[in-house]
Design a protein around this motif. Structure first.
Motif: not given
Length: 301
Positions: A169-172, A193-197, A211-214, A243-247
């Protein structure tokens, strides 16, 4: 979870309106109040929902919030509230400091306002030939409550996602925001690897940024500084420029400070911002528009 205690929100609303330049949506006001250390309300108090006796969910802060907006209108400090419109400070409101509200005179004005509202509400009850809740007891704003209801439901459902589905969902969502997700780094074994996208954003100047995504599902706890610090360390191993951090929850003040320190910044997207972006991009949601009659149709003259 600490039980919410009912209290006046007028001073917090005035502070927020002044901080936001005198005009803001209800959502922007609530965000400002939630993130203002001196508002008198915590983030959890502003946004958390509770379960009623009949099993439904509601946000108790909205009672005080909507009461406050109406009281500020009654005393002439904001323009008349309208559905889907910003709350706007009047010139009188710009001059009114948030402290010591209401004065004795202002309270008299407020009492007369609600007495009139109750009388109008009784006319509505007669016109509709069915029970209508007294505004003093309920005082919910249909627009704000409806918006908050679906956003709370969205966050609840996101928290119920499996880790893999929430990452997807976060990547979408990020892809809708203009980031092109890398087919390999952005999808395969990203958690290992510690990131989600991972992806690429091309600016108007045709500059491509890595861009790294968490993404983190936190139902009750906020994202803290160590979470951001760890993410920044992993960003370096991917040579990401930001980076982009989503919570699904929110970020502590120290996490926000850490996000903008150093040469690489991190964009923070909390649960409320996620809901706003889902609405903006209509991501698996269906917009519904309707109309309700205002007091004009129920007044005798």
């Amino acid at each position: 979870m600490v039980k919410y205690k009912r209290r006046s929100a007028e001073r917090a609303i005035l502070r927020a309106l002044k901080n936001l330049g005198g005009s803001a949506s209800r959502d922007a006001l609530r965000n400002s109040i939630a993130n203002d250390k001196n508002s008198g309300f915590t983030y959890e108090e502003v946004f958390n929902s509770v379960t009623s006796k009949n099993g439904g969910k509601y946000n108790p802060f909205l009672f005080d919030f909507n009461f406050g907006i109406n009281n500020l209108y009654a005393t002439g400090y904001v323009e008349q509230p309208q559905r889907m419109k910003d709350i706007i400070l009047t010139e009188q409101g710009r001059l009114r400091e948030p402290i010591n509200f209401p004065t004795e005179k202002e309270q008299e004005i407020i009492d007369r306002y609600w007495k009139k509202r109750i009388a109008i509400n009784k006319e509505k009850k007669k016109a509709k030939a069915k029970e209508v809740t007294d505004p003093v007891d309920d005082n919910t704003d249909d627009d704000a409550v409806d918006n908050d209801s679906w956003k709370s439901e969205l966050i609840d459902q996101l928290n119920a996602f499996t880790p893999g589905k929430f990452e997807s969902f976060s990547r979408l969502l990020i892809s809708k925001m203009g980031v092109r997700i890398d087919d390999k780094l952005g999808k395969i074994q990203s958690r290992d690897h510690g990131i989600d996208g991972f992806g690429y954003f091309e600016s108007d100047e045709f500059r491509t940024t890595r861009v790294a995504i968490q993404s983190k599902k936190f139902a009750n706890n906020p994202v803290s500084e160590p979470d951001i610090d760890k993410f920044k360390g992993v960003m370096d191993s991917f040579n990401a420029e930001y980076g982009i951090f989503i919570t699904t929850s929110h970020f502590t003040d120290s996490a926000k400070e850490k996000a903008v320190q150093g040469s690489k910044s991190v964009t923070l997207i909390d649960g409320r911002r996620v809901a706003e972006l889902v609405a903006k991009y209509q991501l698996h949601v269906t917009p519904v528009e309707t109309f309700t009659l205002d007091d004009y149709y129920f007044q005798k003259d």
